[in-house]
Design a protein around this motif. Structure first.
Motif, short mmCIF file in Angstrom:
data_model
loop_
_atom_site.label_atom_id
_atom_site.label_comp_id
_atom_site.label_asym_id
_atom_site.label_seq_id
_atom_site.Cartn_x
_atom_site.Cartn_y
_atom_site.Cartn_z
N LYS A 264 0.86 -1.18 0.00
CA LYS A 264 0.00 0.00 0.00
C LYS A 264 0.90 1.23 0.00
O LYS A 264 1.62 1.49 0.96
CB LYS A 264 -0.92 0.01 1.22
CG LYS A 264 -1.85 1.21 1.27
CD LYS A 264 -2.80 1.16 2.46
CE LYS A 264 -3.71 2.37 2.48
NZ LYS A 264 -4.66 2.34 3.62
N LEU A 265 0.87 1.97 -1.10
CA LEU A 265 1.75 3.12 -1.25
C LEU A 265 1.21 4.35 -0.52
O LEU A 265 1.95 5.10 0.10
CB LEU A 265 1.95 3.43 -2.73
CG LEU A 265 2.53 2.27 -3.56
CD1 LEU A 265 2.54 2.62 -5.03
CD2 LEU A 265 3.93 1.90 -3.08
N ASP A 266 -0.10 4.57 -0.63
CA ASP A 266 -0.77 5.64 0.10
C ASP A 266 -2.26 5.30 0.12
O ASP A 266 -2.66 4.19 -0.24
CB ASP A 266 -0.50 7.02 -0.53
CG ASP A 266 -0.83 7.08 -2.01
OD1 ASP A 266 -1.91 6.59 -2.40
OD2 ASP A 266 -0.02 7.62 -2.78
N ASP A 267 -3.09 6.25 0.53
CA ASP A 267 -4.53 5.97 0.67
C ASP A 267 -5.21 5.67 -0.65
O ASP A 267 -6.31 5.10 -0.67
CB ASP A 267 -5.23 7.14 1.36
CG ASP A 267 -4.89 7.24 2.84
OD1 ASP A 267 -4.44 6.22 3.40
OD2 ASP A 267 -5.04 8.33 3.41
N LYS A 268 -4.58 6.04 -1.76
CA LYS A 268 -5.22 5.87 -3.06
C LYS A 268 -4.54 4.83 -3.95
O LYS A 268 -5.08 4.47 -4.99
CB LYS A 268 -5.27 7.21 -3.81
CG LYS A 268 -6.12 8.26 -3.12
CD LYS A 268 -6.15 9.55 -3.93
CE LYS A 268 -7.02 10.60 -3.26
NZ LYS A 268 -7.07 11.85 -4.06
N ARG A 269 -3.36 4.36 -3.56
CA ARG A 269 -2.59 3.49 -4.46
C ARG A 269 -2.06 2.25 -3.76
O ARG A 269 -1.57 2.32 -2.62
CB ARG A 269 -1.40 4.26 -5.05
CG ARG A 269 -1.76 5.38 -6.01
CD ARG A 269 -0.50 5.89 -6.68
NE ARG A 269 0.46 6.34 -5.68
CZ ARG A 269 1.79 6.28 -5.84
NH1 ARG A 269 2.31 5.76 -6.92
NH2 ARG A 269 2.59 6.74 -4.89
N LYS A 270 -2.17 1.13 -4.48
CA LYS A 270 -1.53 -0.12 -4.07
C LYS A 270 -0.81 -0.70 -5.28
O LYS A 270 -1.22 -0.49 -6.42
CB LYS A 270 -2.56 -1.11 -3.53
CG LYS A 270 -3.15 -0.71 -2.18
CD LYS A 270 -4.12 -1.75 -1.66
CE LYS A 270 -4.70 -1.32 -0.32
NZ LYS A 270 -5.69 -2.29 0.21
N ARG A 271 0.23 -1.44 -5.01
CA ARG A 271 1.02 -2.07 -6.08
C ARG A 271 1.07 -3.58 -5.80
O ARG A 271 1.28 -4.00 -4.66
CB ARG A 271 2.42 -1.48 -6.10
CG ARG A 271 3.29 -1.86 -7.28
CD ARG A 271 2.98 -1.04 -8.50
NE ARG A 271 3.93 -1.31 -9.58
CZ ARG A 271 5.01 -0.56 -9.83
NH1 ARG A 271 5.26 0.51 -9.07
NH2 ARG A 271 5.81 -0.86 -10.84
N LEU A 272 0.86 -4.37 -6.84
CA LEU A 272 0.87 -5.82 -6.72
C LEU A 272 1.73 -6.39 -7.83
O LEU A 272 1.56 -6.04 -9.01
CB LEU A 272 -0.55 -6.38 -6.81
CG LEU A 272 -0.75 -7.89 -6.73
CD1 LEU A 272 -2.12 -8.21 -6.09
CD2 LEU A 272 -0.67 -8.54 -8.12
N ALA A 273 2.68 -7.26 -7.47
CA ALA A 273 3.56 -7.87 -8.46
C ALA A 273 3.78 -9.34 -8.12
O ALA A 273 3.85 -9.71 -6.95
CB ALA A 273 4.90 -7.14 -8.51
#
Length: 206
Positions: A71-80
């Motif tokens: 979870k990068l911030d309240d609006k962004r997540k990254r999945l790899a």
């Protein structure tokens, strides 16, 4: 793979037609709900990297590796999804309610598969749901919400711990995710699609 996709689509249409008269019923007794929102704790700590050993079966093609969610911030997540050798197999970014494909391996880069994987991984990591209805039963409750207009059922046990999530249509179950968790961390996760042959098993790396 294309022949398998075509056969599965024909089969899915047949199942849809034959089950059209049977509406999907949410288990439990409908009650008045004072809870307007639920926040899923899994994958929801800002700055934390969640690492899972992953096995993904897509149209009988098995992938294994390490799933990384952050979870990068309240609006962004990254999945790899990374191979054991560190190669990237797929890389998605979730911004608000949109999913951007940063990279996906060639064998999976088919329009239908990409569309479904985007939806499935968003279901896996989405955290905020507005509750529309609540159903109570002996061992817990079912909370009904929506994501992109699709009906979502979140099942809690008696300790208000989220143990499963389903996406359902008017007629049938389409996706189910089972969470085996303690507190804010899911030790293992089992995912199954009833739309296309996709299964995902995740176990947290210690």
């Amino acid at each position: 793979m294309f022949k398998l996709i075509r056969v599965f689509l024909i089969t899915s249409v047949f199942i849809l037609i034959t089950t059209a008269c049977k509406h999907y019923k949410v288990a439990g007794t409908k009650i008045e709900s004072s809870k307007e929102r639920i926040v899923v704790p899994y994958f929801n700590t800002a700055g934390k990297e969640y690492l899972y050993n992953a096995k993904i079966d897509v149209f009988n093609n098995e992938l294994s590796g390490i799933l990384v969610v952050k979870k990068l911030d309240d609006k962004r997540k990254r999945l790899a999804l990374l191979s054991e050798f560190g190669n990237t197999l797929l890389d998605f970014e979730m911004v608000n309610n949109e999913v951007n494909v940063i990279y996906i391996m060639e064998d999976l880069n088919k329009k239908l598969i990409v569309a479904k994987l985007k939806k499935y991984f968003q279901l896996l990591v989405h955290s905020n749901y507005e509750i529309k209805q609540t159903y109570s039963f002996e061992n817990g409750s079912n909370l009904v919400s929506k994501l992109h207009g699709k009906r979502i059922i979140l099942r809690n046990n008696n300790n208000a711990q989220l143990i499963s999530l389903q996406q359902v249509s008017v007629w049938r179950e389409k996706v189910k995710i089972d969470f085996y968790a303690e507190g804010k961390h899911a030790d293992s996760i089992h995912f199954k699609s009833f739309e296309i042959p996709v299964k995902i098993k995740l176990r947290m790396r210690k």
